[in-house]
Write an enzyme that holds these catalytic residues in place. Structure first.
Site, PDB file in Angstrom:
ATOM      1  N   ARG A 135       0.818  -1.226   0.000  1.00  0.00           N
ATOM      2  CA  ARG A 135       0.000   0.000   0.000  1.00  0.00           C
ATOM      3  C   ARG A 135       0.849   1.272   0.000  1.00  0.00           C
ATOM      4  O   ARG A 135       0.467   2.295  -0.561  1.00  0.00           O
ATOM      5  CB  ARG A 135      -0.936  -0.029   1.216  1.00  0.00           C
ATOM      6  CG  ARG A 135      -1.955   1.108   1.269  1.00  0.00           C
ATOM      7  CD  ARG A 135      -2.960   0.849   2.380  1.00  0.00           C
ATOM      8  NE  ARG A 135      -3.632   2.040   2.846  1.00  0.00           N
ATOM      9  CZ  ARG A 135      -4.798   2.509   2.378  1.00  0.00           C
ATOM     10  NH1 ARG A 135      -5.413   1.863   1.427  1.00  0.00           N
ATOM     11  NH2 ARG A 135      -5.322   3.607   2.879  1.00  0.00           N
TER      12      ARG A 135
ATOM     13  N   ILE B  14      -7.435   7.990  -1.378  1.00  0.00           N
ATOM     14  CA  ILE B  14      -7.406   6.525  -1.375  1.00  0.00           C
ATOM     15  C   ILE B  14      -8.211   6.141  -0.127  1.00  0.00           C
ATOM     16  O   ILE B  14      -7.998   6.708   0.948  1.00  0.00           O
ATOM     17  CB  ILE B  14      -5.949   5.993  -1.341  1.00  0.00           C
ATOM     18  CG1 ILE B  14      -5.911   4.468  -1.192  1.00  0.00           C
ATOM     19  CG2 ILE B  14      -5.109   6.624  -0.266  1.00  0.00           C
ATOM     20  CD1 ILE B  14      -4.472   3.883  -1.306  1.00  0.00           C
ATOM     21  N   SER B  15      -9.158   5.220  -0.272  1.00  0.00           N
ATOM     22  CA  SER B  15     -10.061   4.899   0.839  1.00  0.00           C
ATOM     23  C   SER B  15      -9.317   4.196   1.975  1.00  0.00           C
ATOM     24  O   SER B  15      -8.228   3.633   1.778  1.00  0.00           O
ATOM     25  CB  SER B  15     -11.188   3.991   0.342  1.00  0.00           C
ATOM     26  OG  SER B  15     -11.900   4.624  -0.697  1.00  0.00           O
ATOM     27  N   ALA B  16      -9.941   4.200   3.156  1.00  0.00           N
ATOM     28  CA  ALA B  16      -9.369   3.506   4.314  1.00  0.00           C
ATOM     29  C   ALA B  16      -9.331   2.000   4.028  1.00  0.00           C
ATOM     30  O   ALA B  16     -10.247   1.463   3.395  1.00  0.00           O
ATOM     31  CB  ALA B  16     -10.220   3.773   5.551  1.00  0.00           C
TER      32      ALA B  16
ATOM     33  N   ILE C  41     -12.067  -0.568   2.025  1.00  0.00           N
ATOM     34  CA  ILE C  41     -11.719  -1.352   0.834  1.00  0.00           C
ATOM     35  C   ILE C  41     -11.999  -2.838   1.093  1.00  0.00           C
ATOM     36  O   ILE C  41     -12.552  -3.549   0.237  1.00  0.00           O
ATOM     37  CB  ILE C  41     -10.243  -1.111   0.440  1.00  0.00           C
ATOM     38  CG1 ILE C  41     -10.052   0.360   0.080  1.00  0.00           C
ATOM     39  CG2 ILE C  41      -9.826  -2.020  -0.712  1.00  0.00           C
ATOM     40  CD1 ILE C  41      -8.622   0.771  -0.187  1.00  0.00           C
TER      41      ILE C  41
END
Ligand code: SAM
Length: 209
Positions: free
Chosen positions: A25, A51-53, A57
């Site tokens: 990541r 960018i999502s948590a 995700i």
């Protein structure tokens, strides 16, 4: 991070746990934010986007039952991180096309994917609310920006028996992660999963700029 997501119940499926372990990541966030890459927060990726948590995700991907060999369309490439997880899940025998409306972010996502070994993921610049007809029909469609509903062209391009996930609701609040399964005859069976908070889906069948 993976152990915590398993302990908290966000990650359950072995292939998804393995995908989370394999995709680095930190390679998908701006270098100044690398130290936060494994914290459970959304992070800025520039251009007013995020960018999502990781937990969000995990919830999205658990809800879609992704398998080897599937053809998947993602709307909202952003950093490319989610597309890399999709690539791990469907494998080289599958296909991942990810659409991004902002050319600068498409380049960022494409370069992150190339550097981490997922260069075979196809990143396409364009309005994802209109879908990507050359690849249709899709086994799975994921929308990673909040939408007023399931865009009709995407419903059209979804296979019968296929699933589409989207954060549906207003960008001021009240969004819910929903998954629609396409039935014989084209009707959708929709299941509500979780409240969520995403940046807006901007396009012909999304929100206005
Ligand atoms: N999936 C991304 C990741 O792994 O980093 C995060 C996506 S971010 C929450 C939402 C993205 O959707 C933004 O990059 C935004 O520019 C993009 N977007 C918004 N409307 C779009 C549209 N109509 N077509 C394609 N991309 C769109």
């Amino acid at each position: 991070m993976v152990e915590e997501l398993v302990r908290w119940g966000y990650l359950r499926t072995p292939s998804l746990i393995e995908a989370f372990r394999r995709v680095p990541r930190e390679e998908f966030v701006p270098s100044s934010l690398r130290k936060y890459a494994y914290e459970d927060h959304p992070l800025s990726i520039g251009y007013g986007q995020t960018i999502s948590a990781p937990s969000m995700i995990a919830l999205m991907l658990e809800s879609l039952d992704l398998r080897k060999g599937q053809k998947v369309l993602e709307v909202g490439t952003g950093s490319g991180y989610n597309a890399a997880l999709l690539a791990e899940l469907v494998g080289r025998e599958g296909r991942v096309v990810s659409m991004e409306r902002l050319p600068g972010l498409a380049s960022f996502g494409r370069e992150n994917l190339r550097r981490t070994g997922y260069g075979w993921v196809e990143v396409v610049v364009g309005d994802g609310t209109c879908g990507y007809p050359p690849g249709a029909p899709w086994d799975r469609i994921l929308i990673t920006a909040c939408s007023p509903g399931f865009p009709p062209p995407l419903v059209e391009q979804l296979k019968v028996g296929g699933r589409m996930g989207a954060p549906v609701g207003h960008f001021y609040g009240g969004q819910v992660w929903k998954v629609a399964e396409k039935k014989e005859g084209g009707d959708l069976r929709v299941e509500n999963y979780s409240p969520c908070s995403f940046v807006p889906l901007v396009g012909k069948y999304g929100w206005k700029e």
